[in-house]
Design an enzyme around this catalytic site. Structure first.
Site, PDB file in Angstrom:
ATOM      1  N   THR A  14       1.604  -4.305   4.295  1.00 59.47           N
ATOM      2  CA  THR A  14       1.428  -4.615   5.718  1.00 59.47           C
ATOM      3  C   THR A  14       0.928  -6.044   5.955  1.00 59.47           C
ATOM      4  OG1 THR A  14      -0.842  -3.767   5.658  1.00 59.47           O
ATOM      5  CG2 THR A  14       0.879  -2.225   6.344  1.00 59.47           C
ATOM      6  N   ASP A  15       0.258  -6.633   4.938  1.00 58.96           N
ATOM      7  CA  ASP A  15      -0.475  -7.875   5.217  1.00 58.96           C
ATOM      8  C   ASP A  15       0.417  -9.053   5.596  1.00 58.96           C
ATOM      9  OD1 ASP A  15      -2.903  -6.681   4.968  1.00 58.96           O
ATOM     10  OD2 ASP A  15      -3.265  -7.313   2.910  1.00 58.96           O
TER      11      ASP A  15
ATOM     12  N   THR B 283       0.831  -1.212   0.000  1.00 59.97           N
ATOM     13  CA  THR B 283       0.000   0.000   0.000  1.00 59.97           C
ATOM     14  C   THR B 283       0.857   1.251   0.000  1.00 59.97           C
ATOM     15  OG1 THR B 283      -1.834  -1.123   1.078  1.00 59.97           O
ATOM     16  CG2 THR B 283      -1.728   1.249   1.389  1.00 59.97           C
TER      17      THR B 283
ATOM     18  N   SER C  99       1.254  -7.630  -0.862  1.00 57.82           N
ATOM     19  CA  SER C  99       1.976  -8.650  -0.093  1.00 57.82           C
ATOM     20  C   SER C  99       1.128  -9.862   0.266  1.00 57.82           C
ATOM     21  CB  SER C  99       2.619  -8.051   1.159  1.00 57.82           C
ATOM     22  OG  SER C  99       1.681  -7.878   2.196  1.00 57.82           O
TER      23      SER C  99
HETATM   24  C1  SIN Z   1      -0.233  -5.292   1.036  1.00 58.86           C
HETATM   25  O1  SIN Z   1      -0.029  -5.956   2.049  1.00 58.86           O
HETATM   26  O2  SIN Z   1       0.551  -5.296   0.065  1.00 58.86           O
HETATM   27  C2  SIN Z   1      -1.481  -4.493   0.896  1.00 58.86           C
HETATM   28  C3  SIN Z   1      -1.981  -3.971   2.182  1.00 58.86           C
HETATM   29  C4  SIN Z   1      -1.064  -2.982   2.835  1.00 58.86           C
HETATM   30  O3  SIN Z   1       0.084  -2.783   2.484  1.00 58.86           O
HETATM   31  O4  SIN Z   1      -1.568  -2.363   3.806  1.00 58.86           O
END
Ligand code: SIN
Length: 347
Positions: free
Chosen positions: A98-99, A17, A65
């Site tokens: 973040t995932d 993100t 991710s």
């Molecule tokens: C991801 O994990 O690539 C998408 C979600 C995020 O980064 O918050």
């Protein structure tokens, strides 16, 4: 490049993100992750945030991710080892979704040799809002990652998000929307970044002493047996990863998924199972019976808790070994790395 600049920070982009973009600035949900290049992310922070170091950028991947793969992990570990092994590199920063950030952080801490991490930081950072947002959080997080990477006490694999520093073994995404989406469980954060300065509350100790795997030494592994190769050497040689799945206990759980995995003939047979048990490792009797069948069939079974805090407390009469406090997703990484180096057992 100015001649007085000798140290380098390497900034590696993998997507997420933080590099996401939406059609409208007020849309924080309908965006695509991994759209902006790492150079663009760097351009969005003040040059002063990077300190006196030269910044070297590398676009290693451009993904959401949730789609993280072993192939990307392998490449990431090899590139981090390359950069951290160079004298002029002070630290490495990775921008990541973040995932699955916590899994990547733990994977890197597990596979990179202690010698590379004991004196240098490897910092993962991220964002909860896309770069196109009216008020994106990525630039602040990236600035904070530089502050951390430049701190003389920083070493080992850490994550920084919303001004808090988390260790690789503890960090966990605990919120799907809040900007401060990560937590370190019972351990608490390692420190805070405030106005570009690091305030440590749990500074990194000598990284060899951080228990990150069920047993054994980091970067070498595990199970009491000294393997013939290190994890990094194995990564260089291998593209096949042992198959380890996660099953969960819940009200009404059955053993049918475990039995189906055992029965399913595949070119990639199941080698390990992590069970996200309820509470202190409790299991529905039907799931427990299926896991005992799996264990008897040679599948390694590891018990973790689905609780966000605490750990399964070891018991001498336990049917399965516990994950030594690792959350299920990290226990899976530890087990697959252990299996990767273990000599095949006769069935
Ligand atoms: C991801 O994990 O690539 C998408 C979600 C995020 O980064 O918050």
């Amino acid at each position: 490049m100015l001649s007085h600049i000798s140290k380098k920070i390497v900034l590696v982009g993998t997507g997420g993100t933080i590099a996401g973009s939406a059609a409208r600035a007020d849309d924080n949900l309908g965006y695509r992750a991994g759209q902006l290049g790492v150079e663009q992310l760097l351009a969005a922070i003040p040059g002063a945030a990077c300190g006196p170091c030269e910044v070297v950028t590398e676009q290693l991947a451009q993904l959401d991710s949730k789609d993280m793969s072993f192939a990307v992990w392998r490449q990431l570990a090899l590139r981090c080892a390359h950069w951290l092994g160079r004298d002029e590199v002070q630290g490495v920063i990775i921008t990541h979704g973040t995932d699955t950030l916590e899994e990547t952080a733990f994977f890197l801490q597990s596979v990179l040799p202690v010698e590379l991490l004991s004196g240098k930081p490897l910092v993962l950072t991220c964002a909860m809002r896309p770069a196109s947002a009216r008020v994106p959080d990525g630039p602040q997080n990236l600035s904070d990652a530089f502050a951390l990477a430049l701190d003389p006490r920083a070493r080992g694999v850490m994550a920084v998000c919303a001004g808090r520093i988390h260790g690789a073994a503890q960090v966990q995404k605990v919120h799907p929307y809040r900007l401060d989406a990560f937590d370190s469980g019972d351990a608490g954060p390692m420190g805070f970044i405030e106005e570009g300065l690091v305030r440590w509350v749990n500074p990194p100790v000598c990284s060899e002493s951080v228990p990150v795997q069920p047993a054994g030494a980091r970067g070498r592994v595990i199970c009491g047996v000294e393997p013939e190769v290190t994890l990094l050497e194995w990564l260089q040689l291998s593209t096949r990863w042992p198959r380890v799945e996660i099953v969960m206990n819940y009200a009404g759980a059955s053993g049918s998924m475990v039995d189906a995995m055992l029965a399913h003939a595949s070119h990639d047979p199941l080698r390990g199972l992590v069970v996200a048990a309820t509470g202190n490792g409790s299991l529905h009797q039907d799931l427990e019976a299926a896991l005992l069948r799996a264990q008897a069939a040679g599948i390694r079974v590891l018990l973790a808790t689905r609780c966000a805090y605490g750990r399964v407390l070891p018991r001498t009469d336990a049917a399965f070994p516990d994950s030594c406090g690792l959350a299920p997703v990290k226990a899976r990484v530890a087990l697959l790395l252990e299996l990767a180096l273990a000599k095949p057992q006769p069935r």
